[in-house]
Design an enzyme around this catalytic site. Structure first.
Site, mmCIF file in Angstrom:
data_model
loop_
_atom_site.group_PDB
_atom_site.id
_atom_site.type_symbol
_atom_site.label_atom_id
_atom_site.label_comp_id
_atom_site.label_asym_id
_atom_site.label_seq_id
_atom_site.Cartn_x
_atom_site.Cartn_y
_atom_site.Cartn_z
ATOM 1 N N GLU A 11 -8.312 -4.812 5.395
ATOM 2 C CA GLU A 11 -8.190 -4.547 3.964
ATOM 3 C C GLU A 11 -7.059 -5.362 3.339
ATOM 4 O O GLU A 11 -7.167 -5.823 2.202
ATOM 5 C CB GLU A 11 -7.963 -3.036 3.746
ATOM 6 C CG GLU A 11 -9.234 -2.235 4.011
ATOM 7 C CD GLU A 11 -8.984 -0.782 4.355
ATOM 8 O OE1 GLU A 11 -8.549 -0.516 5.492
ATOM 9 O OE2 GLU A 11 -9.223 0.082 3.504
ATOM 10 N N ARG A 68 -2.773 -2.080 -3.238
ATOM 11 C CA ARG A 68 -3.937 -1.233 -3.025
ATOM 12 C C ARG A 68 -3.849 -0.086 -4.034
ATOM 13 O O ARG A 68 -2.829 0.593 -4.118
ATOM 14 C CB ARG A 68 -3.927 -0.670 -1.611
ATOM 15 C CG ARG A 68 -5.074 0.262 -1.406
ATOM 16 C CD ARG A 68 -4.927 1.058 -0.136
ATOM 17 N NE ARG A 68 -6.062 1.940 -0.021
ATOM 18 C CZ ARG A 68 -6.016 3.100 0.593
ATOM 19 N NH1 ARG A 68 -4.903 3.514 1.130
ATOM 20 N NH2 ARG A 68 -7.087 3.853 0.665
ATOM 21 N N HIS A 118 -12.883 3.512 0.444
ATOM 22 C CA HIS A 118 -12.887 2.491 1.511
ATOM 23 C C HIS A 118 -13.642 1.230 1.067
ATOM 24 O O HIS A 118 -14.141 0.471 1.897
ATOM 25 C CB HIS A 118 -13.583 2.999 2.797
ATOM 26 C CG HIS A 118 -12.878 4.115 3.503
ATOM 27 N ND1 HIS A 118 -13.576 5.153 4.096
ATOM 28 C CD2 HIS A 118 -11.574 4.352 3.737
ATOM 29 C CE1 HIS A 118 -12.716 5.987 4.656
ATOM 30 N NE2 HIS A 118 -11.490 5.528 4.450
ATOM 31 N N ASN A 170 0.864 -1.186 0.000
ATOM 32 C CA ASN A 170 0.000 0.000 0.000
ATOM 33 C C ASN A 170 0.901 1.236 0.000
ATOM 34 O O ASN A 170 1.452 1.613 1.035
ATOM 35 C CB ASN A 170 -0.890 -0.044 1.254
ATOM 36 C CG ASN A 170 -1.815 1.157 1.357
ATOM 37 O OD1 ASN A 170 -1.768 2.067 0.530
ATOM 38 N ND2 ASN A 170 -2.653 1.147 2.378
ATOM 39 N N ARG A 189 -10.894 16.645 7.554
ATOM 40 C CA ARG A 189 -11.649 16.975 6.326
ATOM 41 C C ARG A 189 -13.037 17.500 6.680
ATOM 42 O O ARG A 189 -13.678 16.983 7.600
ATOM 43 C CB ARG A 189 -11.808 15.731 5.450
ATOM 44 C CG ARG A 189 -10.516 15.264 4.838
ATOM 45 C CD ARG A 189 -10.687 13.942 4.108
ATOM 46 N NE ARG A 189 -9.724 12.961 4.573
ATOM 47 C CZ ARG A 189 -9.739 11.676 4.268
ATOM 48 N NH1 ARG A 189 -10.662 11.182 3.485
ATOM 49 N NH2 ARG A 189 -8.812 10.861 4.743
#
Ligand code: AMP
Length: 398
Positions: free
Chosen positions: A384, A91, A180, A7, A241
Site C-alpha cells: 500500500e 493514507r 483496503h 499512515n 471483528r
C-alpha cells in the site's frame, strides 16, 4: 524524487521514505503509544541497524517532528536535510462519495476530509492530525491524500446500496463504501499483468486476508463489489471483528449484555471474530497451533473463516459472470498455506485447481494454481505504501 509516506492511527504513525527513481525504501518506521506512557519511535534506515528511541510523544505533531529528526540524524539518518523530501503521501481511511481518486491536499480538500469524520470516527481524525502536522512542519512541501475507499467508488448502486430506506442514504450516506482499496487496486493491477489479458476483459477476485479482511470483485480493472460495507466491520469474520451478522442480533445482544451503542460497537469490533469463537487468539498462527493440539473451537474459527471467504469467491464469480484469477494477499493471505488451500478446496467446479507444491510458499509473488488450472490463483504481497508513493509522485512529479 523522494516521497514521505505517512499512515497515522489514533496512537501511532507508520512511515516510509521512498526513492521514486528505483522505488526503493530508504527508511521506514513506527511511532507507537502517542499520548500514552511509554511512547517510542522505532526507526529502520535501509542497510543500517534499527534504532529504538523512547521519548515523551504527546501528539502527532511531535511524533512527525521526531520522525523527521531521525530521517536527518547524522548517525542513523538517510537524508541531509528535510528539503530532500519532495512530497508527502498520506493514507486517508475515508473519502466518502467525494473522492474517487488520490488528491493534492488544499485547505478546501482538508475541510472535506475532516467533514467525513462521522463515517470513520476512530480513523479519520488521526489522519487529519497527521496531515496538519506535516503541513505545519513542512509548509512548502506538497501533501497528497490517498483514500482506502477510492478504488471502490466504481461499484454500481445495486452493489453499494443497503436495504434500508433510501432517505437514510440521502441524509446520512448510509451505503457500502468498502476499504483496503489501495491494496485491492495494487494486487488486482499486478494480477492483470500476470494474466496477460487486456485489463478490460479481466475478472479478478482479490482476497486481502489479514487482521482485517476483505474480498473484492474487480471487473475490467474496476471494483464492482467488495465485502466490507459502511464500515470495516462488515464481510467475513476477522481477527476480532464479527463480520456480517443478522442485524436483529444487535438490539437483542445490547439488551442481554446491557450494552449501549458504543459498548456494542466495541464488542463487535474487539471481542468477536476468530478470537471470540476460539477464545484463544486473533492471530492465525496461534489458532493453527491450538487446532493442531485438538482445540475444537480454534478449528471451528479457522473453518468458519475459510468457508466465509470461499462463499464470497462464489458470489463474486456469479456477480462477474466468471472469474479469471483469484489473488491472496496481506498477513494471512501471504503466509498461511493451509488457509489458502482450504479456501480453494471445493472450488474445482469453477475451474480452480490449486497446486499443493506451488502453494507451499510465503510472501513472494507466485502462481500457486496448477499449470492447466482454468482459473489462475496468485499469491501477491501487497504494498500500500508504494501505491501511496506512486500516486503522490504522479500528482506532484517534477
Ligand atoms: P496484517 O493485518 O495484514 O498485518 O496481517 C496480520 C495477521 O497475519 C496476523 O494477525 C496473523 O493472523 C497473520 N499471519 C502472519 N504471519 C502468519 C503466518 N506465518 N501464518 C499464518 N498467519 C500469519
Amino acid at each position: 524524487m523522494k516521497i514521505f509516506v505517512v499512515n497515522c492511527g489514533s496512537s501511532s504513525i507508520k512511515y516510509q521514505l521512498i526513492n521514486m527513481e528505483d522505488e526503493s525504501v530508504i527508511a521506514k518506521g513506527l511511532v507507537e503509544r502517542i499520548g500514552i506512557e511509554g511512547s517510542c519511535l522505532t526507526h529502520r534506515p535501509a542497510g543500517k541497524d534499527k534504532v529504538v528511541l523512547p521519548s515523551v510523544i504527546p501528539d502527532h505533531v511531535d511524533g512527525i517532528k521526531k520522525v523527521l529528526a531521525a530521517l536527518v540524524d547524522p548517525n542513523y539518518g538517510v537524508i541531509k536535510s528535510m528539503d530532500e523530501i519532495d512530497a508527502v503521501g498520506h493514507r486517508v481511511v475515508h473519502g466518502g462519495e467525494i473522492f474517487d481518486k488520490s488528491v493534492l491536499i488544499t485547505e478546501e480538500v482538508l475541510k472535506k476530509i475532516e467533514g467525513l469524520s462521522d463515517m470513520a470516527p476512530l480513523h479519520q481524525p488521526p489522519n487529519v492530525a497527521g496531515i496538519r502536522a506535516c503541513q505545519k512542519l513542512m509548509p512548502n512541501t506538497p501533501q497528497v491524500g490517498v483514500f482506502d475507499t477510492a478504488f471502490h467508488q466504481t461499484m454500481p448502486p445495486v452493489a453499494y446500496m443497503f436495504g434500508v430506506k433510501y432517505d437514510e442514504y440521502k441524509k446520512y450516506g448510509i451505503r457500502k463504501y468498502g476499504f483496503h482499496g489501495t491494496s485491492h487496486r495494487y494486487v488486482s493491477e499486478y494480477a492483470a499483468k500476470l494474466l496477460g489479458k487486456p485489463v478490460e476483459e479481466s475478472r479478478i477476485i482479490t482476497c486481502h486476508l489479514g487482521n482485517g479482511s476483505s474480498i473484492t470483485a474487480v471487473k475490467g480493472g474496476k471494483s464492482v463489489d467488495t465485502s466490507m460495507g459502511f464500515t470495516p466491520l462488515d464481510g467475513v469474520l476477522m481477527g476480532t471483528r464479527c463480520g456480517s451478522i443478522d442485524p436483529a442480533i444487535v438490539p437483542i445482544l445490547m439488551q442481554k449484555l446491557n450494552l449501549d451503542a458504543a459498548g456494542m460497537d466495541k464488542y463487535m469490533n474487539k471481542e468477536c471474530g476468530v478470537l471470540g469463537i476460539s477464545g484463544v487468539s486473533s492471530d492465525f498462527r496461534d489458532l493453527e497451533s491450538a487446532a493442531a493440539e485438538g482445540n475444537k473451537r480454534a478449528q471451528l474459527a479457522l473453518d468458519m473463516f475459510c468457508y466465509q471467504v470461499k462463499r464470497y469467491i462464489g458470489a463474486y464469480a456469479a456477480a462477474m459472470g466468471g472469474v479469471d484469477a483469484i489473488v491472496f494477499t496481506a498477513g494471512v493471505g501471504e503466509n498461511d498455506i493451509g488457509t489458502r488451500a482450504k479456501v480453494c478446496s471445493g472450488l474445482e467446479f469453477l475451474g480452480v485447481e490449486l497446486d499443493p507444491e506451488r502453494n507451499n510458499v510465503r510472501g513472494k509473488v507466485t502462481e500457486i494454481s496448477k499449470a492447466d488450472s482454468k482459473v489462475k490463483v496468485y499469491l501477491i504481497p501487497t504494498n500500500e505504501e508504494l501505491v501511496i508513493a506512486r500516486d503522490t509522485n504522479m500528482l506532484c512529479g517534477k
